[in-house]
Write an enzyme that holds these catalytic residues in place. Sequence first.
Site, short mmCIF file in Angstrom:
data_model
loop_
_atom_site.label_atom_id
_atom_site.label_comp_id
_atom_site.label_asym_id
_atom_site.label_seq_id
_atom_site.Cartn_x
_atom_site.Cartn_y
_atom_site.Cartn_z
CE1 TYR A 145 -3.89 2.23 0.40
CE2 TYR A 145 -2.66 3.24 2.20
CZ TYR A 145 -3.72 3.26 1.32
OH TYR A 145 -4.62 4.31 1.35
CG ASP A 146 2.89 2.08 3.62
OD1 ASP A 146 1.67 1.82 3.59
OD2 ASP A 146 3.55 2.13 4.67
CD GLU A 147 8.01 1.68 -0.69
OE1 GLU A 147 7.90 2.71 -1.38
OE2 GLU A 147 8.94 1.50 0.11
CG ASN A 174 -5.75 7.20 10.55
OD1 ASN A 174 -4.63 7.59 10.23
ND2 ASN A 174 -5.99 5.97 10.96
CG PHE A 191 -12.67 0.99 18.84
CD1 PHE A 191 -12.12 -0.29 18.80
CD2 PHE A 191 -11.89 2.02 19.35
CE1 PHE A 191 -10.81 -0.54 19.23
CE2 PHE A 191 -10.59 1.79 19.79
CZ PHE A 191 -10.04 0.51 19.73
CG ASP A 206 1.07 -0.05 25.02
OD1 ASP A 206 0.75 0.50 23.95
OD2 ASP A 206 2.14 0.22 25.62
NE ARG A 211 -2.58 4.90 12.97
CZ ARG A 211 -1.56 4.28 13.56
NH1 ARG A 211 -0.93 4.85 14.58
NH2 ARG A 211 -1.17 3.10 13.14
NE ARG A 275 -0.59 7.50 9.79
CZ ARG A 275 -1.16 6.34 9.49
NH1 ARG A 275 -2.46 6.18 9.63
NH2 ARG A 275 -0.43 5.33 9.07
N1 UDP Z 1 -6.46 -0.72 16.07
C1 UDP Z 1 -6.89 -1.24 17.27
N2 UDP Z 1 -7.99 -2.04 17.28
C2 UDP Z 1 -8.70 -2.34 16.16
C3 UDP Z 1 -8.25 -1.81 14.92
C4 UDP Z 1 -7.12 -1.00 14.92
O1 UDP Z 1 -6.29 -0.98 18.33
O2 UDP Z 1 -9.70 -3.07 16.28
C5 UDP Z 1 -5.29 0.17 16.06
C6 UDP Z 1 -4.22 -0.19 15.04
O3 UDP Z 1 -3.30 -1.13 15.55
C7 UDP Z 1 -3.59 1.17 14.77
C8 UDP Z 1 -4.73 2.16 14.97
O4 UDP Z 1 -5.73 1.46 15.71
O5 UDP Z 1 -2.59 1.45 15.73
C9 UDP Z 1 -5.35 2.65 13.67
O6 UDP Z 1 -5.57 1.51 12.87
P1 UDP Z 1 -6.39 1.54 11.52
O7 UDP Z 1 -6.48 0.13 11.06
O8 UDP Z 1 -7.65 2.29 11.72
O9 UDP Z 1 -5.54 2.39 10.48
P2 UDP Z 1 -3.98 2.76 10.32
O10 UDP Z 1 -3.87 4.13 10.87
O11 UDP Z 1 -3.14 1.80 11.09
O12 UDP Z 1 -3.76 2.70 8.88
#
Ligand code: UDP
Length: 320
Positions: A145-147, A174, A191, A206, A211, A275
Amino acid sequence: MRVLITGAAGFIGSHLCERFLANGHTVIAMDNLITGTMENIAHLLSHPRFSFIQHDVTEFIYVEGPLDAVLHFASPASPADFPLLPIQIGKVNAIGTYRTLGLAKAKGARFLLASTSEVYGDPLVHPQPESYWGNVNPIGIRGIYDESKRFAEALTMAYHRVHGLETRIVRIFNTYGPRMRLNDGRVIPNFLTQALRGEPLTVYGDGSQTRSFTYVDDLIEGIYRLLFSEEVEPVNIGNPEEYRIIDLAHLVNTLTGNTAGVVFKPLPKDDPKQRRPDITKARKVLGWEPRVSLQEGLQRTLEDFRRRLRAQNGRQTVPG
Ligand code: UDP
């Protein structure tokens, strides 16, 4: 204007279609429906200035008539998609960008690329300004995705420099809002779905990773302004309010009255630790900044998720 939007049946694409229609433009929507759904654009199908073409943009694209702008938003974008659709992701961002750029060139149209904060990888500079080149693992699970998005940016700049194509690049941070897939896999849909089902929220690691979350209406406003601006180099569009994932979990549980708490799961590999966009440039060049707070945006998204979960569950009751 007559605009082509690829990825139009996706979450962001469908909101973009609405915005262009609302401003009086004609929209040709294109999607191969691998992650997008017709449900997202069903309400637009009868609009006189809207049409839909089911097509994979990695194949030659034919569009009849003139085009004033091409907005390339096709690509799976959830980390949950990365291990499932890595080749499709690589192709849509490499070949799909090549084809949409070629189409824009043939039509003399302006081109706007949906890029991503993922070009910064697991950033060593915080917050991230557009001038930061990033810290990406090319062969990791997120690498494709990133590259491929980084390549898409490079190809866009090449078309600008070689052919004088009018190009714009938005780096999207995000984003959340109504119409995200219930099983999208990203943190806010996960969530909200879990909370509405009365389940514990799955916090990866943890929960200390951070984000910054942009409500979709704010994002769309930024993209719209960028298209009509004169800025060729990438512009970050994102909300600079930064949250730890554990705090987001508590906020969602409070908003929904979910008493099931949280459960900790392993942190996915290469998950960025932090981020947050530096939006100095968007403020200056576009006069843009986000307006919708996380609480307000979550409320609006929650209503949409509740309605769709109820529909999915038929007569089963969803709490709240
Ligand atoms: N994350 C989480 N629980 C979930 C889904 C994601 O704790 O059920 C965390 C994930 O590890 C990341 C952050 O939430 O650190 C954002 O993840 P997401 O998949 O939304 O997008 P990303 O910013 O990583 O592309």
